[in-house]
Design a protein around this motif. Structure first.
Motif, PDB file in Angstrom:
ATOM      1  N   CYS A 109       0.845  -1.186   0.000  1.00  0.00           N
ATOM      2  CA  CYS A 109       0.000   0.000   0.000  1.00  0.00           C
ATOM      3  C   CYS A 109       0.885   1.241   0.000  1.00  0.00           C
ATOM      4  N   SER A 110       0.279   2.396  -0.039  1.00  0.00           N
ATOM      5  CA  SER A 110       1.035   3.642   0.026  1.00  0.00           C
ATOM      6  C   SER A 110       1.633   3.809   1.424  1.00  0.00           C
ATOM      7  N   PRO A 111       2.732   4.555   1.546  1.00  0.00           N
ATOM      8  CA  PRO A 111       3.336   4.756   2.875  1.00  0.00           C
ATOM      9  C   PRO A 111       2.356   5.353   3.886  1.00  0.00           C
ATOM     10  N   LEU A 112       1.512   6.293   3.465  1.00  0.00           N
ATOM     11  CA  LEU A 112       0.572   6.921   4.391  1.00  0.00           C
ATOM     12  C   LEU A 112      -0.445   5.908   4.912  1.00  0.00           C
ATOM     13  N   GLY A 167      -0.016   2.735   5.021  1.00  0.00           N
ATOM     14  CA  GLY A 167       0.711   1.731   5.786  1.00  0.00           C
ATOM     15  C   GLY A 167       0.855   2.079   7.257  1.00  0.00           C
ATOM     16  N   GLU A 168       0.797   3.383   7.575  1.00  0.00           N
ATOM     17  CA  GLU A 168       0.901   3.789   8.976  1.00  0.00           C
ATOM     18  C   GLU A 168      -0.279   3.306   9.805  1.00  0.00           C
ATOM     19  N   ARG A 169      -1.375   2.939   9.138  1.00  0.00           N
ATOM     20  CA  ARG A 169      -2.567   2.471   9.857  1.00  0.00           C
ATOM     21  C   ARG A 169      -2.572   0.952  10.064  1.00  0.00           C
ATOM     22  N   ARG A 172      -0.835  -2.218  11.631  1.00  0.00           N
ATOM     23  CA  ARG A 172       0.123  -2.769  12.582  1.00  0.00           C
ATOM     24  C   ARG A 172      -0.037  -4.277  12.750  1.00  0.00           C
ATOM     25  N   ASP A 227      -5.913  -5.392  11.060  1.00  0.00           N
ATOM     26  CA  ASP A 227      -6.170  -4.013  10.654  1.00  0.00           C
ATOM     27  C   ASP A 227      -6.618  -3.897   9.201  1.00  0.00           C
ATOM     28  N   VAL A 262       4.848   0.485   0.415  1.00  0.00           N
ATOM     29  CA  VAL A 262       5.438  -0.211   1.557  1.00  0.00           C
ATOM     30  C   VAL A 262       4.762  -1.557   1.686  1.00  0.00           C
ATOM     31  N   PRO A 312       3.562  -3.460   4.708  1.00  0.00           N
ATOM     32  CA  PRO A 312       3.410  -3.192   6.144  1.00  0.00           C
ATOM     33  C   PRO A 312       3.628  -4.398   7.044  1.00  0.00           C
TER      34      PRO A 312
END
Length: 297
Positions: free
Chosen positions: A169-172, A174-176, A178, A182, A252, A254
């Motif tokens: 997915c996109s880096p942004l 990917g921050e969601r 963990r 998710d 990324v 994740p």
């Protein structure tokens, strides 16, 4: 070879094509004539043989026992003729024709071909983007790079690289992410007819596709990857598709886990045709590039 004078070449070609492809329509498309013309050519050839070579069924043609014997020799003979003619063309043009799936060509191969040209400046590469498994012995193709489980008849297939999948997915976005759970809270980018489903990756994590929500659907994997880079959702990718975008920071992965699909890339050549120096050079280069790529993933 005087017995060849008893038969019309077009009739023998029609017999061979219909026997190999299993239907009059498919033979007509390959030969560039009408279904009726193929049917007439087969009937005339059978008259010359003095017996039927096919049983006619609603779903197609089935060779008789005699037909199977004849078709085996016809297929072998036409393959040899085709290989000889193709070899003459290739030597004159100095071209190596490679048939490859469009997504592999656009996302991986074309970005590396310059290195092959630098190493082999005397070999010109022509890329034929196609997903069909063609027999290099019967088509104007030297090499096919295909994805599957192997075991195809009448060709030589060497396994190049196994295909492992993982979410990207996109880096942004990917921050969601963990934990694999998710994935239930984000859009999922999908193909309508993928080679493998999300359970290939979710199953080993104790989950299944029922947790996944909706998301955009695109007609091929290349578009799905672009959508993932644009932040539209998470896509189930693989190394040769997503590796370069990950290295460039556009995507990324994740989660660290990658799972084997049982599907591999294969280097496919004609069974009946001796391999040329160009084919061997391309194989060696491709294996080296894939090994280097895998080592960086």
């Amino acid at each position: 070879m005087r017995n060849l004078n008893r038969f019309h070449l077009n009739g023998l070609r029609a017999l061979e094509a219909a026997g190999r492809l299993g239907s009059l329509r498919a033979a007509a498309e390959e030969l560039g004539v009408t279904v009726g013309a193929v049917s007439q050519q087969i009937l005339k050839a059978e008259e010359q043989f003095g017996r039927s070579l096919f049983e006619r069924h609603p779903k197609g043609l089935k060779p008789t026992a005699f037909g199977q014997d004849v078709l085996r020799y016809l297929s072998s003979g036409f393959a040899e003729i085709s290989a000889g003619l193709a070899l003459a063309d290739r030597r004159r043009e100095g071209v190596l024709t490679v048939s490859v799936a469009p997504v592999f060509a656009s996302k991986w191969l074309v970005w590396r071909l310059q290195r092959f040209r630098e190493r082999h400046p005397d070999i010109r590469i022509r890329i034929d983007a196609d997903v069909s498994l063609v027999d290099p012995g019967h088509e104007d193709v030297d090499v096919c790079i295909r994805v599957g489980r192997g075991g195809w008849p009448n060709v030589k297939a060497e396994r190049l690289l196994g295909q492992c999948v993982f979410p990207v997915c996109s880096p942004l976005l990917g921050e969601r992410l963990r934990h694999p759970h998710d994935l239930a809270a984000v859009p999922i980018v999908r193909e309508p007819t993928p080679m493998f489903g999300w359970n290939t990756w979710l199953g080993p994590n104790g989950l299944d596709e029922s947790i996944l929500g909706d998301g955009p659907v695109f007609s091929d994997a290349s578009l799905c990857l672009d959508a993932a880079m644009a932040g539209q959702g998470v896509f189930l990718g693989w190394e040769t598709l997503a590796g370069d975008a990950i290295a460039l920071g556009r995507l990324v992965a994740p989660f660290p886990d990658r799972y084997d699909t049982g599907i591999s890339y294969w280097f496919v050549t004609a069974r009946s045709t001796p391999e040329t120096r160009a084919v061997n050079a391309f194989r060696d280069w491709l294996k080296s590039e894939l090994a280097s790529h895998a080592a960086t993933q």
